[in-house]
Motif scaffolding. Structure first.
Motif, PDB file in Angstrom:
ATOM      1  N   THR A  78       0.829  -1.202   0.000  1.00  0.00           N
ATOM      2  CA  THR A  78       0.000   0.000   0.000  1.00  0.00           C
ATOM      3  C   THR A  78       0.867   1.256   0.000  1.00  0.00           C
ATOM      4  N   ARG A  79       0.259   2.357  -0.356  1.00  0.00           N
ATOM      5  CA  ARG A  79       0.979   3.636  -0.350  1.00  0.00           C
ATOM      6  C   ARG A  79       0.852   4.343   0.988  1.00  0.00           C
ATOM      7  N   VAL A  80      -0.287   4.154   1.647  1.00  0.00           N
ATOM      8  CA  VAL A  80      -0.595   4.856   2.893  1.00  0.00           C
ATOM      9  C   VAL A  80      -1.207   3.866   3.875  1.00  0.00           C
ATOM     10  N   ILE A  81      -0.902   4.067   5.141  1.00  0.00           N
ATOM     11  CA  ILE A  81      -1.477   3.247   6.202  1.00  0.00           C
ATOM     12  C   ILE A  81      -2.467   4.089   7.006  1.00  0.00           C
ATOM     13  N   PRO A 117       3.746   6.500   4.934  1.00  0.00           N
ATOM     14  CA  PRO A 117       2.927   7.560   5.517  1.00  0.00           C
ATOM     15  C   PRO A 117       1.754   6.941   6.271  1.00  0.00           C
ATOM     16  N   GLU A 118       1.444   7.537   7.405  1.00  0.00           N
ATOM     17  CA  GLU A 118       0.413   6.980   8.275  1.00  0.00           C
ATOM     18  C   GLU A 118      -0.574   8.071   8.669  1.00  0.00           C
ATOM     19  N   LEU A 119      -1.833   7.703   8.660  1.00  0.00           N
ATOM     20  CA  LEU A 119      -2.879   8.575   9.173  1.00  0.00           C
ATOM     21  C   LEU A 119      -3.467   7.870  10.386  1.00  0.00           C
ATOM     22  N   ILE A 120      -3.351   8.505  11.542  1.00  0.00           N
ATOM     23  CA  ILE A 120      -3.902   7.926  12.772  1.00  0.00           C
ATOM     24  C   ILE A 120      -5.362   8.365  12.868  1.00  0.00           C
ATOM     25  N   VAL A 121      -6.232   7.379  13.044  1.00  0.00           N
ATOM     26  CA  VAL A 121      -7.671   7.641  13.062  1.00  0.00           C
ATOM     27  C   VAL A 121      -8.273   7.039  14.321  1.00  0.00           C
ATOM     28  N   ALA A 122      -8.930   7.875  15.105  1.00  0.00           N
ATOM     29  CA  ALA A 122      -9.643   7.416  16.300  1.00  0.00           C
ATOM     30  C   ALA A 122     -11.067   7.066  15.892  1.00  0.00           C
ATOM     31  N   ASN A 123     -11.442   5.829  16.137  1.00  0.00           N
ATOM     32  CA  ASN A 123     -12.762   5.338  15.769  1.00  0.00           C
ATOM     33  C   ASN A 123     -13.652   5.208  17.004  1.00  0.00           C
ATOM     34  N   LYS A 124     -14.931   5.093  16.754  1.00  0.00           N
ATOM     35  CA  LYS A 124     -15.962   4.917  17.782  1.00  0.00           C
ATOM     36  C   LYS A 124     -16.190   6.207  18.574  1.00  0.00           C
ATOM     37  N   MET A 125     -16.080   7.324  17.852  1.00  0.00           N
ATOM     38  CA  MET A 125     -16.269   8.625  18.481  1.00  0.00           C
ATOM     39  C   MET A 125     -17.729   8.903  18.824  1.00  0.00           C
ATOM     40  N   ASP A 126     -18.627   7.986  18.512  1.00  0.00           N
ATOM     41  CA  ASP A 126     -20.030   8.106  18.878  1.00  0.00           C
ATOM     42  C   ASP A 126     -20.280   7.653  20.317  1.00  0.00           C
ATOM     43  N   LEU A 127     -19.274   7.058  20.954  1.00  0.00           N
ATOM     44  CA  LEU A 127     -19.440   6.553  22.319  1.00  0.00           C
ATOM     45  C   LEU A 127     -19.327   7.672  23.355  1.00  0.00           C
ATOM     46  N   THR A 128     -19.983   7.481  24.480  1.00  0.00           N
ATOM     47  CA  THR A 128     -19.933   8.445  25.580  1.00  0.00           C
ATOM     48  C   THR A 128     -18.495   8.615  26.054  1.00  0.00           C
ATOM     49  N   ASN A 129     -18.084   9.842  26.311  1.00  0.00           N
ATOM     50  CA  ASN A 129     -16.744  10.215  26.787  1.00  0.00           C
ATOM     51  C   ASN A 129     -15.639  10.038  25.741  1.00  0.00           C
ATOM     52  N   ASN A 158     -14.316  13.433   5.345  1.00  0.00           N
ATOM     53  CA  ASN A 158     -13.037  14.071   5.634  1.00  0.00           C
ATOM     54  C   ASN A 158     -11.896  13.047   5.570  1.00  0.00           C
ATOM     55  N   LEU A 159     -12.103  11.865   6.126  1.00  0.00           N
ATOM     56  CA  LEU A 159     -11.108  10.797   6.087  1.00  0.00           C
ATOM     57  C   LEU A 159     -10.752  10.450   4.648  1.00  0.00           C
ATOM     58  N   LEU A 160     -11.734  10.228   3.818  1.00  0.00           N
ATOM     59  CA  LEU A 160     -11.474   9.839   2.427  1.00  0.00           C
ATOM     60  C   LEU A 160     -10.758  10.935   1.653  1.00  0.00           C
ATOM     61  N   GLU A 161     -11.155  12.178   1.857  1.00  0.00           N
ATOM     62  CA  GLU A 161     -10.472  13.285   1.173  1.00  0.00           C
ATOM     63  C   GLU A 161      -9.014  13.381   1.612  1.00  0.00           C
ATOM     64  N   LYS A 162      -8.775  13.267   2.889  1.00  0.00           N
ATOM     65  CA  LYS A 162      -7.402  13.304   3.417  1.00  0.00           C
ATOM     66  C   LYS A 162      -6.583  12.156   2.821  1.00  0.00           C
ATOM     67  N   LEU A 163      -7.157  10.971   2.780  1.00  0.00           N
ATOM     68  CA  LEU A 163      -6.452   9.819   2.206  1.00  0.00           C
ATOM     69  C   LEU A 163      -6.166  10.017   0.727  1.00  0.00           C
ATOM     70  N   TRP A 164      -7.116  10.599   0.009  1.00  0.00           N
ATOM     71  CA  TRP A 164      -6.924  10.854  -1.422  1.00  0.00           C
ATOM     72  C   TRP A 164      -5.674  11.707  -1.645  1.00  0.00           C
ATOM     73  N   TYR A 165      -5.557  12.774  -0.868  1.00  0.00           N
ATOM     74  CA  TYR A 165      -4.405  13.660  -1.038  1.00  0.00           C
ATOM     75  C   TYR A 165      -3.105  12.982  -0.606  1.00  0.00           C
ATOM     76  N   MET A 166      -3.158  12.183   0.433  1.00  0.00           N
ATOM     77  CA  MET A 166      -1.955  11.458   0.863  1.00  0.00           C
ATOM     78  C   MET A 166      -1.498  10.463  -0.207  1.00  0.00           C
ATOM     79  N   VAL A 167      -2.443   9.752  -0.797  1.00  0.00           N
ATOM     80  CA  VAL A 167      -2.112   8.780  -1.847  1.00  0.00           C
ATOM     81  C   VAL A 167      -1.561   9.499  -3.078  1.00  0.00           C
ATOM     82  N   GLN A 168      -2.167  10.631  -3.453  1.00  0.00           N
ATOM     83  CA  GLN A 168      -1.665  11.386  -4.608  1.00  0.00           C
ATOM     84  C   GLN A 168      -0.248  11.888  -4.353  1.00  0.00           C
ATOM     85  N   GLU A 169       0.005  12.350  -3.147  1.00  0.00           N
ATOM     86  CA  GLU A 169       1.344  12.818  -2.785  1.00  0.00           C
ATOM     87  C   GLU A 169       2.363  11.677  -2.908  1.00  0.00           C
TER      88      GLU A 169
END
Length: 179
Positions: A78-81, A117-129, A158-169
């Motif tokens: 892959t190009r990006v993680i 290149p790595e994009l750190i993504v926090a998931n499950k932001m719908d949870l309390t706290n 937003n995630l997909l757009e950010k990834l698109w630019y990272m992959v193009q770079e």
């Protein structure tokens, strides 16, 4: 283009099922994903990304623990993680420690993989706290972290757009290296 890495149950399969037509098995137990699943994410203006959902990594993956070393080879292509972190893991583990454990496995497996290149993504932001945990995680890691909820769709455009630019770079860098 993009490889999804993270611990089991971080939400990788849920994410790929919401951003592509891929339909991986999704369940609330570790190692539901036993084989890589590819999905094509369609963005605006005819842009697309090929995304690989890989089985969750555990400590010792670089030596073959769990399903590790077999699938680490896929990530090398892959190009990006995308390093997907569960902000509230079912096992009660610490998201920052989980991040460092996975990074350690990537580093031990290969210098090429560690340098991607790595994009750190926090998931499950719908949870309390989740917001409080995200703030703490950003402080602990000292790195930018994109917040999403794969279940509700929050932050996915937003995630997909950010990834698109990272992959193009990365594509542009690969082309300039081959010249």
């Amino acid at each position: 283009d993009v490889g999804l890495v993270g611990k089991p149950n971080a939400g990788k399969s849920t994410l790929i099922s919401h951003i592509s037509e891929a339909r991986p098995k999704i369940a609330d137990y570790p190692f539901t994903t036993l084989h890589p699943v590819l999905g094509i994410a369609e963005l605006s203006r005819h842009k697309r990304l090929v995304i690989a959902d890989l089985p969750g990594l555990i400590e010792g993956a670089h030596e073959g623990a769990g399903l590790g070393d077999t699938f680490l080879r896929h990530i090398e292509r892959t190009r990006v993680i995308v390093h997907l972190l569960d902000v509230m893991p079912f096992d009660g583990s610490d998201p920052a420690e989980n991040y460092y454990m996975i990074r350690n496995e990537l580093n031990k497996y290969s210098n090429i993989l560690a340098a991607k290149p790595e994009l750190i993504v926090a998931n499950k932001m719908d949870l309390t706290n989740a917001d409080e945990i995200l703030d703490q995680l950003r402080d602990e890691l000292g790195k930018p972290i994109l917040a999403i909820s794969a279940v509700t769709g929050k932050g996915l455009v937003n995630l997909l757009e950010k990834l698109w630019y990272m992959v193009q770079e990365q594509s542009d860098l690969d082309e300039s290296r081959s010249d």
